[in-house]
Motif scaffolding. Structure first.
Motif, PDB file in Angstrom:
ATOM      1  N   GLU A   1      -4.275   2.180   3.618  1.00 44.17           N
ATOM      2  CA  GLU A   1      -4.775   1.000   2.918  1.00 44.17           C
ATOM      3  C   GLU A   1      -4.052   0.845   1.581  1.00 44.17           C
ATOM      4  O   GLU A   1      -3.617   1.825   0.982  1.00 44.17           O
ATOM      5  CB  GLU A   1      -6.277   1.095   2.721  1.00 44.17           C
ATOM      6  N   PRO A   2      -3.915  -0.404   1.120  1.00 38.37           N
ATOM      7  CA  PRO A   2      -3.234  -0.621  -0.156  1.00 38.37           C
ATOM      8  C   PRO A   2      -4.090  -0.147  -1.327  1.00 38.37           C
ATOM      9  O   PRO A   2      -5.297   0.067  -1.191  1.00 38.37           O
ATOM     10  CB  PRO A   2      -3.050  -2.138  -0.202  1.00 38.37           C
ATOM     11  N   LEU A   3      -3.445  -0.011  -2.456  1.00 44.23           N
ATOM     12  CA  LEU A   3      -4.157   0.347  -3.672  1.00 44.23           C
ATOM     13  C   LEU A   3      -5.087  -0.787  -4.093  1.00 44.23           C
ATOM     14  O   LEU A   3      -4.790  -1.964  -3.870  1.00 44.23           O
ATOM     15  CB  LEU A   3      -3.169   0.600  -4.811  1.00 44.23           C
TER      16      LEU A   3
ATOM     17  N   ILE B   1       2.660   0.989  -1.921  1.00 42.78           N
ATOM     18  CA  ILE B   1       1.918   2.235  -1.705  1.00 42.78           C
ATOM     19  C   ILE B   1       0.779   2.009  -0.716  1.00 42.78           C
ATOM     20  O   ILE B   1       0.083   0.996  -0.761  1.00 42.78           O
ATOM     21  CB  ILE B   1       1.357   2.789  -3.029  1.00 42.78           C
ATOM     22  N   ARG B   2       0.603   2.984   0.162  1.00 44.71           N
ATOM     23  CA  ARG B   2      -0.531   2.999   1.077  1.00 44.71           C
ATOM     24  C   ARG B   2      -1.202   4.365   0.987  1.00 44.71           C
ATOM     25  O   ARG B   2      -0.523   5.395   0.875  1.00 44.71           O
ATOM     26  CB  ARG B   2      -0.104   2.745   2.531  1.00 44.71           C
TER      27      ARG B   2
ATOM     28  N   ILE C   1       0.678   8.055   0.741  1.00 48.39           N
ATOM     29  CA  ILE C   1      -0.077   9.128   0.095  1.00 48.39           C
ATOM     30  C   ILE C   1      -1.256   9.512   0.974  1.00 48.39           C
ATOM     31  O   ILE C   1      -2.077   8.665   1.339  1.00 48.39           O
ATOM     32  CB  ILE C   1      -0.603   8.696  -1.291  1.00 48.39           C
ATOM     33  N   TYR C   2      -1.333  10.801   1.313  1.00 50.42           N
ATOM     34  CA  TYR C   2      -2.518  11.357   1.950  1.00 50.42           C
ATOM     35  C   TYR C   2      -3.461  11.801   0.835  1.00 50.42           C
ATOM     36  O   TYR C   2      -3.026  12.458  -0.123  1.00 50.42           O
ATOM     37  CB  TYR C   2      -2.184  12.616   2.755  1.00 50.42           C
ATOM     38  N   ILE C   3      -4.741  11.495   0.989  1.00 52.47           N
ATOM     39  CA  ILE C   3      -5.766  12.019   0.087  1.00 52.47           C
ATOM     40  C   ILE C   3      -6.901  12.542   0.959  1.00 52.47           C
ATOM     41  O   ILE C   3      -7.383  11.846   1.859  1.00 52.47           O
ATOM     42  CB  ILE C   3      -6.286  10.943  -0.886  1.00 52.47           C
TER      43      ILE C   3
END
Length: 152
Positions: A32-34, A53-54, A92-94
């Motif tokens: 998903e986008p920021l 960024i996603r 980015i994985y979070i």
């Protein structure tokens, strides 16, 4: 047994790049986008194009299937049970439950570093060399990312 990353770099770097590019593609497709706040935070830490960024929220960071690459990632601290974020290009994985301005700003600073390098294939060899030379905690890219962490 300690993994000698420096001597393994010629073998693992191409594998690491291929793995990172594949994971980045998956994040970009499914992530998903920021939010507006995330975009502001990304710009504050130097990201030129935060709209690219996603974020992909996961229960745990993925490990490479390749046994040598997996061993290198675990034993050098690049991946493992204590890691809660991972940046691969604009992906980015979070880990679930760990989304915070501090973590997002850290990971977005890595996006900035990728932008400066020009690609995953250009960034990753430098990053891995830094880990081999200085260790994860003292690697210049990690020191820089920590210096740009924001509380909000």
């Amino acid at each position: 047994m300690t993994f000698d990353l420096a001597s393994a770099l010629p073998l693992i770097t191409p594998k690491a790049i291929a793995w990172a590019e594949q994971r980045a593609s998956e994040i970009l497709d499914a992530g998903e986008p920021l939010t507006e706040q995330g975009m502001t935070l990304a710009r504050r830490v130097g990201v030129a194009t935060p709209e690219k960024i996603r974020l992909l929220f996961v229960t745990h960071l993925p490990l490479p299937i390749d046994p040598i690459l997996s061993q290198a990632a675990l034993q050098t601290g690049l991946l493992g049970p204590n890691m809660i974020g991972l940046t691969l290009g604009y992906g980015i994985y979070i880990c679930n439950g760990h989304n915070s301005p501090r973590l997002l700003s850290h990971e977005c600073r890595h996006v900035h570093q990728y932008e400066q390098a020009g690609s995953i294939a250009a960034y990753l060899p430098r990053y891995l060399q830094q880990i081999a030379q200085f260790g994860y905690t003292h690697a210049p890219y990690e020191v820089d990312a920590r210096a740009h962490e924001a509380a909000a």
